[in-house]
Design an enzyme around this catalytic site. Structure first.
Site, PDB file in Angstrom:
ATOM      1  N   HIS A 155       0.862  -1.204   0.000  1.00  0.00           N
ATOM      2  CA  HIS A 155       0.000   0.000   0.000  1.00  0.00           C
ATOM      3  C   HIS A 155       0.895   1.249   0.000  1.00  0.00           C
ATOM      4  O   HIS A 155       1.036   1.929   1.025  1.00  0.00           O
ATOM      5  CB  HIS A 155      -0.860  -0.092   1.266  1.00  0.00           C
ATOM      6  N   GLU A 252      -1.126   1.368  -5.147  1.00  0.00           N
ATOM      7  CA  GLU A 252      -0.907   0.147  -4.386  1.00  0.00           C
ATOM      8  C   GLU A 252      -0.823  -1.058  -5.319  1.00  0.00           C
ATOM      9  O   GLU A 252      -1.756  -1.319  -6.087  1.00  0.00           O
ATOM     10  CB  GLU A 252      -2.053  -0.028  -3.382  1.00  0.00           C
TER      11      GLU A 252
END
Ligand code: BG6
Length: 276
Positions: A155, A252
């Site tokens: 992420h 991400e």
């Protein structure tokens, strides 16, 4: 140089410096929260409020979403983005093969706490290679007798000069789920950000993130989905630790939604990203 210290909040932090770059990683979550090439601006954005609280993910850097991305598919009461980002990893190997490269290997294994949330035996490794590029590989090994499914994400919070000048190149033509509306949409041209964005693209191509000053290249591997997220003003204000949405964008590298991976007993799956 590889150094480890406890910061004022009691977090063990590994600091790396070599001829090419500096980096910092917390053992909680194997959470890389700083990476900067020598002579350049930091690549990873991190909240200046920088809460280091046990059981809470650091807002910024590269949290690991695992073994599920977003809300748990069956039980919304379980922690968002899984438990890896708040679990304590162990540093199992470190090396400096040359003056330009540092390699760290971190590991998390099943425990009574993990089994209460997710009933499988596993070994999760994060291999981080810090040099002129940053390479991060998340390796899931199924040590159970039965198959399991993982959804996950590296992420990554990128620092951008200003969100108004951002252009994300590489996803034109891809379809995405707009999680703000629940609609599936096709991307036309490059992505510009001028409002809250929370999208799961069903593609994981090479991406160029331009911010008007520099271009960061994101090269995924073992991924078929990409999440693009910026909370924008209102949502950022409702978050305790999001101090500046104008200088960040999350891109991400993921295995999200239908890109979740089934891992057979004894098998491995690797999700990897390299940042240039
Ligand atoms: C993104 C999600 O991956 O993470 C967003 O798509 C979410 O919906 C964001 O808001 C941040 O999540 P968290 O749990 O770190 O606040």
């Amino acid at each position: 140089m590889i150094r480890s210290h406890k910061n004022k909040d009691g977090f063990t932090v590994i600091e790396v410096e070599n001829r090419q770059a500096t980096a910092k990683l917390a053992l909680q979550g194997a959470h890389l929260f700083h990476y900067q090439k020598q002579g350049e601006q930091p690549l990873l954005w991190c909240s200046k409020l920088r809460y280091f609280r046990h059981g809470k993910a650091i807002r910024g850097g590269m949290p690991i979403c695992w073994p599920w991305f977003g809300k748990h598919p069956d039980d919304p009461a379980l922690p968002q983005h899984g438990f890896a980002r708040t679990s304590l990893f162990e540093l199992v190997a470190m090396s400096e093969p040359d003056e330009d490269t540092t390699e760290l290997v971190l590991q998390l294994k099943d425990s009574p706490e993990s089994l209460a949330l997710w009933p499988y035996l596993f070994r999760l490794r994060l291999v981080v290679v810090i040099g002129r590029t940053l390479s991060v590989a998340l390796i899931t090994l199924n040590q159970d007798q039965q198959p399991f499914t993982v959804s996950s994400a590296l992420h990554t919070y990128f620092t951008v000069d200003h969100i108004d000048n951002v252009k994300v190149e590489g996803l034109a033509g891809a379809t995405y789920l707009d999680t703000l509306t629940g609609k599936t949409v096709q991307q036309v041209g490059n992505i510009a950000i001028n409002a809250e964005v929370d999208r799961v693209y069903h593609a994981a191509p090479l991406i160029n993130l331009h911010d008007g000053v520099r271009t960061i290249q994101v090269r995924p591997e073992g991924s078929g989905s990409t999440v693009v997220w910026n909370p924008w003003q209102e949502k950022a204000e409702s978050m305790a630790d999001m101090d500046d949405y104008t200088t960040m964008l999350c891109i991400e590298t993921a295995n999200a939604m239908q890109d979740a991976r089934l891992v057979a007993p004894g098998a491995e799956h690797t999700l990897r990203v390299e940042l240039f």
